[in-house]
Design an enzyme around this catalytic site. Structure first.
Site, PDB file in Angstrom:
ATOM      1  N   CYS A   3     -30.860   9.382 -14.715  1.00 46.87           N
ATOM      2  CA  CYS A   3     -31.177   8.505 -15.837  1.00 46.87           C
ATOM      3  C   CYS A   3     -32.664   8.584 -16.130  1.00 46.87           C
ATOM      4  O   CYS A   3     -33.505   8.297 -15.261  1.00 46.87           O
ATOM      5  CB  CYS A   3     -30.790   7.063 -15.505  1.00 46.87           C
ATOM      6  SG  CYS A   3     -31.320   5.865 -16.748  1.00 46.87           S
ATOM      7  N   CYS A  11     -36.437   0.868 -16.592  1.00 47.27           N
ATOM      8  CA  CYS A  11     -35.240   0.062 -16.325  1.00 47.27           C
ATOM      9  C   CYS A  11     -34.779   0.343 -14.904  1.00 47.27           C
ATOM     10  O   CYS A  11     -34.560   1.502 -14.528  1.00 47.27           O
ATOM     11  CB  CYS A  11     -34.118   0.410 -17.313  1.00 47.27           C
ATOM     12  SG  CYS A  11     -32.573  -0.503 -16.989  1.00 47.27           S
ATOM     13  N   CYS A  14     -29.804  -0.449 -12.651  1.00 43.97           N
ATOM     14  CA  CYS A  14     -28.889   0.302 -11.784  1.00 43.97           C
ATOM     15  C   CYS A  14     -29.630   0.654 -10.508  1.00 43.97           C
ATOM     16  O   CYS A  14     -30.276   1.704 -10.401  1.00 43.97           O
ATOM     17  CB  CYS A  14     -28.389   1.564 -12.501  1.00 43.97           C
ATOM     18  SG  CYS A  14     -27.373   1.224 -13.951  1.00 43.97           S
ATOM     19  N   CYS A  91     -28.509   4.525 -22.953  1.00 42.24           N
ATOM     20  CA  CYS A  91     -28.162   4.153 -21.575  1.00 42.24           C
ATOM     21  C   CYS A  91     -26.903   4.894 -21.131  1.00 42.24           C
ATOM     22  O   CYS A  91     -25.860   4.826 -21.786  1.00 42.24           O
ATOM     23  CB  CYS A  91     -27.948   2.648 -21.496  1.00 42.24           C
ATOM     24  SG  CYS A  91     -27.310   2.080 -19.903  1.00 42.24           S
ATOM     25  N   GLN A 215     -13.229  -7.759 -18.403  1.00 42.20           N
ATOM     26  CA  GLN A 215     -13.841  -6.833 -17.459  1.00 42.20           C
ATOM     27  C   GLN A 215     -14.567  -5.724 -18.219  1.00 42.20           C
ATOM     28  O   GLN A 215     -14.096  -5.255 -19.258  1.00 42.20           O
ATOM     29  CB  GLN A 215     -12.780  -6.213 -16.550  1.00 42.20           C
ATOM     30  CG  GLN A 215     -12.045  -7.210 -15.682  1.00 42.20           C
ATOM     31  CD  GLN A 215     -12.864  -7.694 -14.494  1.00 42.20           C
ATOM     32  OE1 GLN A 215     -14.034  -7.339 -14.329  1.00 42.20           O
ATOM     33  NE2 GLN A 215     -12.255  -8.511 -13.651  1.00 42.20           N
ATOM     34  N   GLU A 268      -6.938 -21.341 -16.725  1.00 44.73           N
ATOM     35  CA  GLU A 268      -8.296 -20.896 -17.044  1.00 44.73           C
ATOM     36  C   GLU A 268      -9.019 -22.012 -17.785  1.00 44.73           C
ATOM     37  O   GLU A 268      -8.458 -22.630 -18.699  1.00 44.73           O
ATOM     38  CB  GLU A 268      -8.240 -19.637 -17.910  1.00 44.73           C
ATOM     39  CG  GLU A 268      -9.543 -19.202 -18.542  1.00 44.73           C
ATOM     40  CD  GLU A 268     -10.624 -18.904 -17.522  1.00 44.73           C
ATOM     41  OE1 GLU A 268     -11.729 -19.461 -17.674  1.00 44.73           O
ATOM     42  OE2 GLU A 268     -10.368 -18.130 -16.583  1.00 44.73           O
ATOM     43  N   ASN A 318      -8.706 -15.168  -8.896  1.00 47.17           N
ATOM     44  CA  ASN A 318      -9.759 -14.241  -9.316  1.00 47.17           C
ATOM     45  C   ASN A 318     -10.991 -15.061  -9.702  1.00 47.17           C
ATOM     46  O   ASN A 318     -11.361 -15.136 -10.878  1.00 47.17           O
ATOM     47  CB  ASN A 318      -9.271 -13.397 -10.501  1.00 47.17           C
ATOM     48  CG  ASN A 318     -10.302 -12.379 -10.953  1.00 47.17           C
ATOM     49  OD1 ASN A 318     -11.094 -11.895 -10.154  1.00 47.17           O
ATOM     50  ND2 ASN A 318     -10.308 -12.077 -12.242  1.00 47.17           N
ATOM     51  N   CYS A 345     -15.046 -10.603  -6.766  1.00 45.89           N
ATOM     52  CA  CYS A 345     -16.202  -9.818  -7.215  1.00 45.89           C
ATOM     53  C   CYS A 345     -17.412 -10.056  -6.324  1.00 45.89           C
ATOM     54  O   CYS A 345     -18.508  -9.580  -6.618  1.00 45.89           O
ATOM     55  CB  CYS A 345     -16.530 -10.140  -8.672  1.00 45.89           C
ATOM     56  SG  CYS A 345     -16.975 -11.869  -8.979  1.00 45.89           S
TER      57      CYS A 345
END
Length: 388
Positions: A3, A11, A14, A91, A215, A268, A318, A345
């Site tokens: 990158c 940046c 990541c 990106c 997602q 939810e 979740n 997550c």
């Protein structure tokens, strides 16, 4: 993956950029295995399936672009340490159809005279542009503005935007008048006839209204939902609850084909997400009995569970990164069914929740790499209550 933005130091989002992908995946697998080692139902090699890998680049189907620069030369990307705009229009982790639209969106900022918001000075109009990629490369474009003047400017110039970005199916303006570190406000104005973006994820076409969570890695999310559905089908419960169901990905996969008998309820707190799930259900299932057996409820997961005299035969959870938390984990430990499918997550909070549910053991598990080039990792687990 290489990158230019990372190499230039502009940046660092990541954090694992440049680390070979096989090494990234191996490290994530080892870290999660170590966290959950005390909670396995058997030997590790009998519990852990192969990790769900992602492509290394172009996987992000949702881009949250901070707008900086000037009205004549806007930037779309992030803010640097001085809170000035850094342009990231190429990106490498963002999907190509989104990247292809960014030049036209930048031109639209100038055409509509949407002055980028200056964070240090606390003045300006346009704060963020949020772009989501849907089925058949369709797009949802959301402009986050400070005032109703921004809304009027987008509305007035909408024909030119739709001509320049023909993939735009849904266009909205979100109002965020306050100066605070959030991405969007509560007030949303849909400017197109279409209000929801179709999303083909796994075996189901979902629908996303503007403020509903989806997602960001569509292919990996599809694999996640399919694996969960396969485990549910092996258990073959008559009833399933999907807590923190979002737009219905787990629930609609668990519900099976039209005409199946399994009853499913998704819970939810976001009303937009519940409405999105209902749109997807109604589009997928034409029969009244299917629609009756698959319900979605706008409620807090803990409060809903507390109100049930008996929970369904299988529960899918979740939760957000904070995990279930002690109250819900304790409720499930006391009153939960024999089987829970837990999609996490944040493996750290998963391990904490499992410690609060000592009668459950991890019978199967898979690492799910939703975010390559970062240390973030998801894990899907099948939990079984230990008898006696």
């Amino acid at each position: 993956m290489q990158c230019d933005y990372f190499d230039a130091g502009v940046c660092r989002s990541c954090t694992l950029m440049g680390v070979p992908y096989d090494a990234q995946l191996a490290e994530k697998q080892a870290r999660v295995e170590a966290l959950l080692a005390a909670h396995l139902a058997g030997p590790a090699d009998s519990v852990w399936g192969p990790p769900v890998a992602s492509v290394e680049s172009g996987f992000r189907a949702k881009a949250k672009m901070v707008v900086g620069g000037t009205v004549d030369s806007p930037t779309l990307g992030i803010l640097d340490d001085r809170r000035q705009g850094v342009d990231l229009r190429r990106c490498g982790v963002i999907a190509d159809p989104i990247l292809d639209a960014l030049p036209a969106i930048a031109t639209f900022v100038t055409t509509a005279q949407l002055t980028p918001y200056d964070v240090p000075a606390r003045r300006g109009e346009l704060k963020n542009v949020i772009i989501t990629l849907g089925a058949a490369d369709s797009l949802m474009l959301r402009f986050v503005t400070r005032t109703a003047d921004g809304l009027a400017r987008v509305r007035r110039n909408l024909p030119s935007l739709l001509a320049a970005v023909p993939a735009a199916r849904v266009v909205t303006v979100n109002l965020l008048p306050e100066h605070k570190a959030v991405l969007e406000g509560d007030e949303e104005h849909v400017l197109t006839e279409a209000r929801a973006l179709p999303l083909r994820v796994g075996d189901v076409e979902l629908r996303a209204l503007p403020q509903s969570f989806v997602q960001t890695n569509t292919a990996v999310a599809g694999a996640l939902y399919r694996q969960a559905a396969a485990w549910v089908d092996e258990v073959a419960p008559a009833s399933v609850a999907d807590l923190y169901c979002g737009v219905g990905g787990f629930a609609l996969h668990a519900a099976g084909a039209p005409g199946a008998a399994r009853e499913v309820v998704g819970v939810e707190v976001s009303r937009d997400a519940v409405a999105s799930a209902e749109l997807a259900r109604d589009a997928r299932y034409g029969r009244d009995d299917d629609r009756a057996r698959i319900r979605f409820v706008a409620d807090d997961a803990l409060e809903w569970a507390r109100q049930q005299k008996q929970l369904p035969e299988l529960v899918v959870v979740n939760p957000p990164r904070r995990g279930l938390g002690e109250p819900l984990a304790t409720l499930l430990a006391d009153r939960g069914p024999d089987t829970i499918v837990y999609s996490s997550c944040n493996p750290d909070t998963l391990a904490r929740d499992l410690a609060a549910m000592p009668d459950y053991r991890v019978e199967r598990a898979r690492v799910v790499d939703m975010f390559p080039q970062t240390a973030h990792v998801e894990v899907l687990t099948l939990l079984r209550r230990v008898k006696g």
